[in-house]
Design a protein around this motif. Sequence first.
Motif, PDB file in Angstrom:
ATOM      1  N   PRO A 147       6.402   3.466   1.588  1.00  0.00           N
ATOM      2  CA  PRO A 147       6.740   4.191   0.348  1.00  0.00           C
ATOM      3  C   PRO A 147       5.714   5.289   0.034  1.00  0.00           C
ATOM      4  O   PRO A 147       4.530   5.152   0.322  1.00  0.00           O
ATOM      5  N   PHE A 148       6.203   6.359  -0.551  1.00  0.00           N
ATOM      6  CA  PHE A 148       5.374   7.466  -1.013  1.00  0.00           C
ATOM      7  C   PHE A 148       5.744   7.771  -2.458  1.00  0.00           C
ATOM      8  O   PHE A 148       6.906   7.632  -2.849  1.00  0.00           O
ATOM      9  N   LEU A 149       4.767   8.224  -3.244  1.00  0.00           N
ATOM     10  CA  LEU A 149       4.997   8.597  -4.646  1.00  0.00           C
ATOM     11  C   LEU A 149       4.471   9.999  -4.902  1.00  0.00           C
ATOM     12  O   LEU A 149       3.414  10.376  -4.389  1.00  0.00           O
ATOM     13  N   HIS A 150       5.182  10.765  -5.710  1.00  0.00           N
ATOM     14  CA  HIS A 150       4.668  11.992  -6.317  1.00  0.00           C
ATOM     15  C   HIS A 150       4.402  11.664  -7.773  1.00  0.00           C
ATOM     16  O   HIS A 150       5.292  11.155  -8.461  1.00  0.00           O
ATOM     17  N   VAL A 151       3.200  11.941  -8.264  1.00  0.00           N
ATOM     18  CA  VAL A 151       2.877  11.695  -9.665  1.00  0.00           C
ATOM     19  C   VAL A 151       2.304  12.956 -10.296  1.00  0.00           C
ATOM     20  O   VAL A 151       1.789  13.840  -9.605  1.00  0.00           O
ATOM     21  N   LYS A 152       2.437  13.034 -11.605  1.00  0.00           N
ATOM     22  CA  LYS A 152       1.899  14.158 -12.371  1.00  0.00           C
ATOM     23  C   LYS A 152       1.343  13.622 -13.679  1.00  0.00           C
ATOM     24  O   LYS A 152       1.901  12.682 -14.250  1.00  0.00           O
ATOM     25  N   LEU A 153       0.267  14.211 -14.175  1.00  0.00           N
ATOM     26  CA  LEU A 153      -0.360  13.784 -15.421  1.00  0.00           C
ATOM     27  C   LEU A 153       0.651  13.809 -16.560  1.00  0.00           C
ATOM     28  O   LEU A 153       1.400  14.780 -16.718  1.00  0.00           O
ATOM     29  N   HIS A 170      -3.837  17.166  -9.480  1.00  0.00           N
ATOM     30  CA  HIS A 170      -5.112  17.484  -8.830  1.00  0.00           C
ATOM     31  C   HIS A 170      -4.954  17.875  -7.370  1.00  0.00           C
ATOM     32  O   HIS A 170      -5.949  18.130  -6.686  1.00  0.00           O
ATOM     33  N   GLN A 171      -3.693  17.913  -6.868  1.00  0.00           N
ATOM     34  CA  GLN A 171      -3.422  18.269  -5.473  1.00  0.00           C
ATOM     35  C   GLN A 171      -4.222  17.381  -4.519  1.00  0.00           C
ATOM     36  O   GLN A 171      -4.886  17.868  -3.596  1.00  0.00           O
ATOM     37  N   THR A 172      -4.156  16.075  -4.769  1.00  0.00           N
ATOM     38  CA  THR A 172      -4.841  15.105  -3.918  1.00  0.00           C
ATOM     39  C   THR A 172      -3.844  14.053  -3.458  1.00  0.00           C
ATOM     40  O   THR A 172      -2.731  13.965  -3.988  1.00  0.00           O
ATOM     41  N   GLU A 179       0.855  -1.182   0.000  1.00  0.00           N
ATOM     42  CA  GLU A 179       0.000   0.000   0.000  1.00  0.00           C
ATOM     43  C   GLU A 179       0.893   1.234   0.000  1.00  0.00           C
ATOM     44  O   GLU A 179       1.736   1.404   0.884  1.00  0.00           O
ATOM     45  N   ILE A 180       0.706   2.092  -1.017  1.00  0.00           N
ATOM     46  CA  ILE A 180       1.575   3.256  -1.213  1.00  0.00           C
ATOM     47  C   ILE A 180       0.731   4.525  -1.206  1.00  0.00           C
ATOM     48  O   ILE A 180      -0.338   4.583  -1.818  1.00  0.00           O
ATOM     49  N   GLU A 181       1.223   5.531  -0.518  1.00  0.00           N
ATOM     50  CA  GLU A 181       0.595   6.846  -0.518  1.00  0.00           C
ATOM     51  C   GLU A 181       0.973   7.553  -1.814  1.00  0.00           C
ATOM     52  O   GLU A 181       2.156   7.796  -2.073  1.00  0.00           O
ATOM     53  N   VAL A 182      -0.012   7.881  -2.650  1.00  0.00           N
ATOM     54  CA  VAL A 182       0.223   8.542  -3.934  1.00  0.00           C
ATOM     55  C   VAL A 182      -0.232   9.987  -3.821  1.00  0.00           C
ATOM     56  O   VAL A 182      -1.407  10.258  -3.573  1.00  0.00           O
ATOM     57  N   GLN A 183       0.715  10.913  -3.999  1.00  0.00           N
ATOM     58  CA  GLN A 183       0.403  12.341  -3.965  1.00  0.00           C
ATOM     59  C   GLN A 183       0.361  12.846  -5.398  1.00  0.00           C
ATOM     60  O   GLN A 183       1.357  12.840  -6.107  1.00  0.00           O
ATOM     61  N   ASN A 184      -0.823  13.261  -5.817  1.00  0.00           N
ATOM     62  CA  ASN A 184      -1.075  13.674  -7.184  1.00  0.00           C
ATOM     63  C   ASN A 184      -0.854  15.186  -7.311  1.00  0.00           C
ATOM     64  O   ASN A 184      -1.626  15.975  -6.763  1.00  0.00           O
ATOM     65  N   GLU A 185       0.208  15.566  -8.023  1.00  0.00           N
ATOM     66  CA  GLU A 185       0.528  16.988  -8.201  1.00  0.00           C
ATOM     67  C   GLU A 185      -0.457  17.684  -9.137  1.00  0.00           C
ATOM     68  O   GLU A 185      -0.665  18.883  -9.027  1.00  0.00           O
ATOM     69  N   ARG A 228      -1.325   4.098 -14.509  1.00  0.00           N
ATOM     70  CA  ARG A 228      -2.680   4.422 -14.929  1.00  0.00           C
ATOM     71  C   ARG A 228      -3.500   4.592 -13.652  1.00  0.00           C
ATOM     72  O   ARG A 228      -3.642   3.667 -12.864  1.00  0.00           O
ATOM     73  N   LEU A 229      -4.012   5.797 -13.438  1.00  0.00           N
ATOM     74  CA  LEU A 229      -4.821   6.096 -12.265  1.00  0.00           C
ATOM     75  C   LEU A 229      -6.161   6.652 -12.714  1.00  0.00           C
ATOM     76  O   LEU A 229      -6.280   7.257 -13.782  1.00  0.00           O
ATOM     77  N   ARG A 230      -7.146   6.470 -11.869  1.00  0.00           N
ATOM     78  CA  ARG A 230      -8.489   6.969 -12.190  1.00  0.00           C
ATOM     79  C   ARG A 230      -8.565   8.460 -11.874  1.00  0.00           C
ATOM     80  O   ARG A 230      -8.193   8.904 -10.792  1.00  0.00           O
ATOM     81  N   GLU A 231      -9.081   9.217 -12.842  1.00  0.00           N
ATOM     82  CA  GLU A 231      -9.281  10.658 -12.687  1.00  0.00           C
ATOM     83  C   GLU A 231     -10.494  10.921 -11.795  1.00  0.00           C
ATOM     84  O   GLU A 231     -11.316  10.031 -11.583  1.00  0.00           O
ATOM     85  N   PRO A 232     -10.651  12.152 -11.297  1.00  0.00           N
ATOM     86  CA  PRO A 232     -11.844  12.482 -10.503  1.00  0.00           C
ATOM     87  C   PRO A 232     -13.152  12.295 -11.288  1.00  0.00           C
ATOM     88  O   PRO A 232     -14.190  12.016 -10.691  1.00  0.00           O
ATOM     89  N   ASP A 233     -13.083  12.413 -12.627  1.00  0.00           N
ATOM     90  CA  ASP A 233     -14.292  12.231 -13.435  1.00  0.00           C
ATOM     91  C   ASP A 233     -14.574  10.757 -13.762  1.00  0.00           C
ATOM     92  O   ASP A 233     -15.516  10.439 -14.475  1.00  0.00           O
ATOM     93  N   GLY A 234     -13.749   9.837 -13.240  1.00  0.00           N
ATOM     94  CA  GLY A 234     -13.980   8.414 -13.439  1.00  0.00           C
ATOM     95  C   GLY A 234     -13.212   7.801 -14.599  1.00  0.00           C
ATOM     96  O   GLY A 234     -13.177   6.582 -14.738  1.00  0.00           O
ATOM     97  N   MET A 235     -12.586   8.608 -15.434  1.00  0.00           N
ATOM     98  CA  MET A 235     -11.822   8.101 -16.577  1.00  0.00           C
ATOM     99  C   MET A 235     -10.399   7.757 -16.129  1.00  0.00           C
ATOM    100  O   MET A 235      -9.887   8.324 -15.179  1.00  0.00           O
ATOM    101  N   TRP A 236      -9.767   6.821 -16.841  1.00  0.00           N
ATOM    102  CA  TRP A 236      -8.385   6.439 -16.548  1.00  0.00           C
ATOM    103  C   TRP A 236      -7.436   7.341 -17.316  1.00  0.00           C
ATOM    104  O   TRP A 236      -7.705   7.713 -18.452  1.00  0.00           O
ATOM    105  N   ALA A 237      -6.300   7.692 -16.710  1.00  0.00           N
ATOM    106  CA  ALA A 237      -5.316   8.554 -17.355  1.00  0.00           C
ATOM    107  C   ALA A 237      -3.908   8.094 -16.969  1.00  0.00           C
ATOM    108  O   ALA A 237      -3.715   7.421 -15.960  1.00  0.00           O
ATOM    109  N   SER A 238      -2.932   8.470 -17.795  1.00  0.00           N
ATOM    110  CA  SER A 238      -1.537   8.105 -17.538  1.00  0.00           C
ATOM    111  C   SER A 238      -0.860   9.183 -16.689  1.00  0.00           C
ATOM    112  O   SER A 238      -1.037  10.378 -16.933  1.00  0.00           O
TER     113      SER A 238
END
Length: 105
Positions: free
Chosen positions: A59-65, A11-13, A3-9, A30-40
Amino acid sequence: MIEIEVQNETHQTQERVRFAAVPRIGEGLRLREPDGMWASYDVLDVWYQKADFGDVWIPFLHVKLTPGEGVRDERETVGDMMPASFDFGTDLGPGFGGEIEPFKI
């Protein structure tokens, strides 16, 4: 599963996601967007923090679209993407129309 904490730059979530292995910097997810669609998303940073209990590192991750992923292009064909004044017959320049010239070595 890890289980990893993913910090999305983008959407700031932040959210916890389960992985089979810890992704590396530069890899894509591939993560699910707030609108329900999948994005890279691209992994920007990976770090570990010691948990409050035992000798466990979390572990922690910083991700960006991924660039270009959020662009929604409604145009269907190459012709739709070209400027209205573009003429395929003359705007491609000399040598692109008519008969093919033999290649000289």
